[in-house]
Design a protein around this motif. Structure first.
Motif, PDB file in Angstrom:
ATOM      1  N   LEU A   3     -28.644   6.743  -5.258  1.00  0.00           N
ATOM      2  CA  LEU A   3     -28.907   5.322  -5.097  1.00  0.00           C
ATOM      3  C   LEU A   3     -29.596   5.111  -3.759  1.00  0.00           C
ATOM      4  N   ILE A   4     -30.765   4.454  -3.781  1.00  0.00           N
ATOM      5  CA  ILE A   4     -31.542   4.268  -2.557  1.00  0.00           C
ATOM      6  C   ILE A   4     -31.888   2.791  -2.373  1.00  0.00           C
ATOM      7  N   ASP A   5     -32.309   2.455  -1.170  1.00  0.00           N
ATOM      8  CA  ASP A   5     -32.626   1.068  -0.857  1.00  0.00           C
ATOM      9  C   ASP A   5     -33.842   0.591  -1.652  1.00  0.00           C
ATOM     10  N   SER A   6     -33.856  -0.697  -1.916  1.00  0.00           N
ATOM     11  CA  SER A   6     -34.911  -1.279  -2.761  1.00  0.00           C
ATOM     12  C   SER A   6     -36.312  -1.002  -2.244  1.00  0.00           C
ATOM     13  N   GLY A   7     -36.483  -0.925  -0.937  1.00  0.00           N
ATOM     14  CA  GLY A   7     -37.810  -0.707  -0.379  1.00  0.00           C
ATOM     15  C   GLY A   7     -38.201   0.735  -0.206  1.00  0.00           C
ATOM     16  N   ASP A   8     -37.338   1.662  -0.609  1.00  0.00           N
ATOM     17  CA  ASP A   8     -37.572   3.087  -0.384  1.00  0.00           C
ATOM     18  C   ASP A   8     -37.922   3.796  -1.690  1.00  0.00           C
ATOM     19  N   ASP A   9     -38.343   5.065  -1.577  1.00  0.00           N
ATOM     20  CA  ASP A   9     -38.632   5.842  -2.773  1.00  0.00           C
ATOM     21  C   ASP A   9     -38.085   7.246  -2.626  1.00  0.00           C
ATOM     22  N   CYS A  10     -38.111   7.961  -3.730  1.00  0.00           N
ATOM     23  CA  CYS A  10     -37.675   9.357  -3.769  1.00  0.00           C
ATOM     24  C   CYS A  10     -38.450  10.038  -4.880  1.00  0.00           C
ATOM     25  N   SER A  11     -39.110  11.157  -4.553  1.00  0.00           N
ATOM     26  CA  SER A  11     -39.969  11.827  -5.531  1.00  0.00           C
ATOM     27  C   SER A  11     -39.261  12.972  -6.250  1.00  0.00           C
ATOM     28  N   VAL A  12     -37.992  13.224  -5.933  1.00  0.00           N
ATOM     29  CA  VAL A  12     -37.235  14.278  -6.631  1.00  0.00           C
ATOM     30  C   VAL A  12     -37.034  13.843  -8.070  1.00  0.00           C
ATOM     31  N   THR A  13     -37.377  14.721  -9.019  1.00  0.00           N
ATOM     32  CA  THR A  13     -37.410  14.319 -10.432  1.00  0.00           C
ATOM     33  C   THR A  13     -36.248  14.843 -11.272  1.00  0.00           C
ATOM     34  N   ASP A  14     -35.430  15.721 -10.719  1.00  0.00           N
ATOM     35  CA  ASP A  14     -34.374  16.305 -11.566  1.00  0.00           C
ATOM     36  C   ASP A  14     -33.037  15.574 -11.453  1.00  0.00           C
ATOM     37  N   ILE A  15     -33.043  14.413 -10.784  1.00  0.00           N
ATOM     38  CA  ILE A  15     -31.851  13.564 -10.750  1.00  0.00           C
ATOM     39  C   ILE A  15     -32.280  12.133 -11.053  1.00  0.00           C
ATOM     40  N   ALA A  16     -31.312  11.307 -11.446  1.00  0.00           N
ATOM     41  CA  ALA A  16     -31.593   9.894 -11.709  1.00  0.00           C
ATOM     42  C   ALA A  16     -31.659   9.143 -10.378  1.00  0.00           C
ATOM     43  N   ILE A  17     -32.587   8.198 -10.295  1.00  0.00           N
ATOM     44  CA  ILE A  17     -32.770   7.392  -9.088  1.00  0.00           C
ATOM     45  C   ILE A  17     -32.609   5.920  -9.459  1.00  0.00           C
ATOM     46  N   ALA A  18     -31.888   5.195  -8.641  1.00  0.00           N
ATOM     47  CA  ALA A  18     -31.780   3.748  -8.821  1.00  0.00           C
ATOM     48  C   ALA A  18     -31.937   3.072  -7.472  1.00  0.00           C
ATOM     49  N   HIS A  19     -32.295   1.791  -7.506  1.00  0.00           N
ATOM     50  CA  HIS A  19     -32.548   1.028  -6.286  1.00  0.00           C
ATOM     51  C   HIS A  19     -31.642  -0.194  -6.213  1.00  0.00           C
ATOM     52  N   THR A  20     -31.251  -0.523  -5.005  1.00  0.00           N
ATOM     53  CA  THR A  20     -30.602  -1.793  -4.702  1.00  0.00           C
ATOM     54  C   THR A  20     -30.704  -1.985  -3.190  1.00  0.00           C
ATOM     55  N   PRO A  21     -30.629  -3.204  -2.699  1.00  0.00           N
ATOM     56  CA  PRO A  21     -30.538  -3.355  -1.237  1.00  0.00           C
ATOM     57  C   PRO A  21     -29.241  -2.703  -0.757  1.00  0.00           C
ATOM     58  N   THR A  22     -29.348  -1.670   0.054  1.00  0.00           N
ATOM     59  CA  THR A  22     -28.164  -0.882   0.412  1.00  0.00           C
ATOM     60  C   THR A  22     -27.575  -1.222   1.774  1.00  0.00           C
ATOM     61  N   LEU A  23     -28.190  -2.131   2.513  1.00  0.00           N
ATOM     62  CA  LEU A  23     -27.621  -2.550   3.786  1.00  0.00           C
ATOM     63  C   LEU A  23     -26.357  -3.361   3.507  1.00  0.00           C
ATOM     64  N   MET A  24     -25.224  -2.917   4.050  1.00  0.00           N
ATOM     65  CA  MET A  24     -23.938  -3.546   3.747  1.00  0.00           C
ATOM     66  C   MET A  24     -23.421  -4.301   4.968  1.00  0.00           C
ATOM     67  N   VAL A  25     -23.649  -5.603   4.974  1.00  0.00           N
ATOM     68  CA  VAL A  25     -23.191  -6.459   6.068  1.00  0.00           C
ATOM     69  C   VAL A  25     -22.006  -7.303   5.603  1.00  0.00           C
ATOM     70  N   THR A  26     -22.200  -8.046   4.529  1.00  0.00           N
ATOM     71  CA  THR A  26     -21.152  -8.918   4.011  1.00  0.00           C
ATOM     72  C   THR A  26     -20.322  -8.180   2.961  1.00  0.00           C
ATOM     73  N   LEU A  27     -19.195  -8.777   2.607  1.00  0.00           N
ATOM     74  CA  LEU A  27     -18.371  -8.214   1.538  1.00  0.00           C
ATOM     75  C   LEU A  27     -19.140  -8.199   0.223  1.00  0.00           C
ATOM     76  N   GLU A  28     -19.965  -9.214   0.009  1.00  0.00           N
ATOM     77  CA  GLU A  28     -20.782  -9.254  -1.208  1.00  0.00           C
ATOM     78  C   GLU A  28     -21.785  -8.099  -1.234  1.00  0.00           C
ATOM     79  N   ASP A  29     -22.357  -7.772  -0.077  1.00  0.00           N
ATOM     80  CA  ASP A  29     -23.256  -6.618   0.019  1.00  0.00           C
ATOM     81  C   ASP A  29     -22.534  -5.339  -0.401  1.00  0.00           C
ATOM     82  N   LYS A  30     -21.338  -5.154   0.118  1.00  0.00           N
ATOM     83  CA  LYS A  30     -20.571  -3.945  -0.166  1.00  0.00           C
ATOM     84  C   LYS A  30     -20.262  -3.854  -1.658  1.00  0.00           C
ATOM     85  N   ALA A  31     -19.878  -4.972  -2.245  1.00  0.00           N
ATOM     86  CA  ALA A  31     -19.588  -4.984  -3.676  1.00  0.00           C
ATOM     87  C   ALA A  31     -20.841  -4.695  -4.494  1.00  0.00           C
ATOM     88  N   ARG A  32     -21.988  -5.236  -4.069  1.00  0.00           N
ATOM     89  CA  ARG A  32     -23.237  -4.996  -4.796  1.00  0.00           C
ATOM     90  C   ARG A  32     -23.609  -3.518  -4.796  1.00  0.00           C
TER      91      ARG A  32
END
Length: 307
Positions: free
Chosen positions: A265-294
Motif C-alpha cells: 500500500l503506497i501513498d496516492s501521489g507515489d508509484d511502484c513499478s514492481v509487478t509481482d505484487i499487488a499495489i494499491a493507493h491511498t493517502p498514507t499520511l496519518m495525522v487524525t484518527l480518521e486518517d489512521k482508520a482510512r
C-alpha cells in the motif's frame, strides 16, 4: 483463522494499529512488536516500541511529541542532571513507573510477554500485544564512528552518523515469544506497518522462526510503505536508505520485502513499478484518527483482494 496480525515498531506502526482498532474488533488484532530497540539504561529495562504501542492504544500517548506519555513531569530527570547522571535518554516521571515495574518483574523471573500482557489488561487494551521475543536481541549499527547500539545512534546522536551495515545481535538464537508463530500461521491477514523497514521490521524478520512462519502462512501479507512523496514521515528511513545505497522509492521497499509480501500500500501521489505484487493507493499520511482508520481500511481491502 484468528484475525489480523500486524508487525510493528515505532510511532508509525502504533498509528496503524490504532487505526486498525477503529475498523475491526480489537480482540481480533495481534500486534507483534519489535524489541531490537530494547536496552538497559540506569539499570532499567526499557522497551521503547512496546511502550509506544501501550501508550497509544490506551490513550496515554503524547501525540504532539510523538513519544512518551501525556501530562508528563520531569522531576526525576532534573534531579538526575543535578547529580551528573546520564540524561541523554529522557525519562519522565510517569514513564519511569512502567520501566521500574518491568525491570522488577524481569528480576522476579517474569517474561517480557507476561509483563506486557498484564500492563495491557490493566490499561484496558483489548488487542493482543506480543513482543517479538522474550530473548535479548539488540539492533547494532556499523557507523562511521564505530559500532553503535540503536538508542545511542537514534537518541543520543540523533541519527547523525553514517551507517554502513546493521546487525541484530542475538536474533539467530532467539525464539519467538509465546503466541507469535501461532498468530501468524492462523491469521486471516498479516500487515507490515509503515515502520522503518531496516530498523523496526528487520529485527522481527531476523528471528528464523518468525521469518519461516511468514513464508509459510496462507494469509496474504501486505506492507504499508513508510514513504510519502519520496520522504519518510518520521525518523531516519530516507537517510539510511541513501547510506545503504538504495534508491529512495517504493520499488526499494517492495524489493526489501521480496518473497514475503503479496501487496504494498503506497501513498496516492507515489508509484511502484514492481509487478509481482499487488499495489494499491491511498493517502498514507496519518495525522487524525480518521486518517489512521482510512489507511488501515485500505490495507485490509488490498489484502482481501489478493487471491
Amino acid at each position: 483463522m484468528s484475525g489480523t496480525v500486524v508487525l510493528t515498531g515505532g510511532v508509525g506502526g502504533a498509528k496503524l494499529v490504532l487505526g486498525l482498532l477503529q475498523v475491526v474488533d480489537p480482540v481480533t488484532v495481534t500486534a507483534i512488536v519489535n524489541t531490537g530497540d530494547d536496552f538497559r539504561h540506569l539499570g532499567l529495562h526499557i522497551s521503547p516500541d512496546i511502550d509506544t504501542l501501550l501508550y497509544t492504544l490506551s490513550g496515554k500517548a503524547n501525540t504532539a511529541q510523538g513519544w512518551g506519555r501525556e501530562d508528563e513531569s520531569w522531576a526525576f530527570l532534573s534531579a538526575l542532571r543535578e547529580l551528573g547522571g546520564e540524561d541523554w535518554f529522557l525519562l519522565g516521571d510517569r514513564d519511569m513507573a512502567l520501566h521500574v515495574l518491568r525491570t522488577a518483574g524481569l528480576a522476579r523471573g517474569d517474561t517480557l510477554s507476561t509483563i506486557t500482557a498484564a500492563v495491557a489488561r490493566r490499561w484496558g487494551v483489548e488487542a493482543k500485544i506480543l513482543p517479538m521475543t522474550d530473548d535479548p536481541v539488540a539492533t547494532m549499527l556499523d557507523s562511521d564512528v564505530g559500532e553503535l547500539e540503536f538508542q545511542r545512534y537514534f537518541v543520543a546522536l540523533r541519527c547523525a552518523p553514517a551507517i554502513h551495515a546493521i546487525r541484530f545481535a542475538g536474533a539467530e538464537q532467539a525464539s519467538p515469544a509465546p503466541g507469535v508463530v501461532d498468530a501468524i500461521m492462523t491469521a486471516d491477514i498479516v500487515l507490515i506497518a509503515p515502520s522503518n523497514p531496516f530498523l523496526s521490521v528487520d529485527p522481527l524478520l531476523a528471528i528464523p522462526a518468525i521469518h519461516k512462519a511468514l513464508s509459510d502462512t496462507l494469509a496474504p501479507i501486505v506492507a504499508v510503505s513508510p514513504l510519502v512523496g519520496g520522504q519518510a514521515v518520521k525518523g531516519p528511513t530516507v537517510k539510511l536508505m541513501g547510506e545503504l545505497g538504495l534508491p529512495v522509492d517504493n520499488d526499494s521497499i517492495a524489493r526489501h520485502y521480496a518473497g514475503l509480501i503479496d501487496g504494498l500500500l503506497i501513498d496516492s501521489g507515489d508509484d511502484c513499478s514492481v509487478t509481482d505484487i499487488a499495489i494499491a493507493h491511498t493517502p498514507t499520511l496519518m495525522v487524525t484518527l480518521e486518517d489512521k482508520a482510512r489507511v488501515a481500511r485500505a490495507a485490509l481491502a488490498l489484502a482481501a483482494a489478493i487471491d
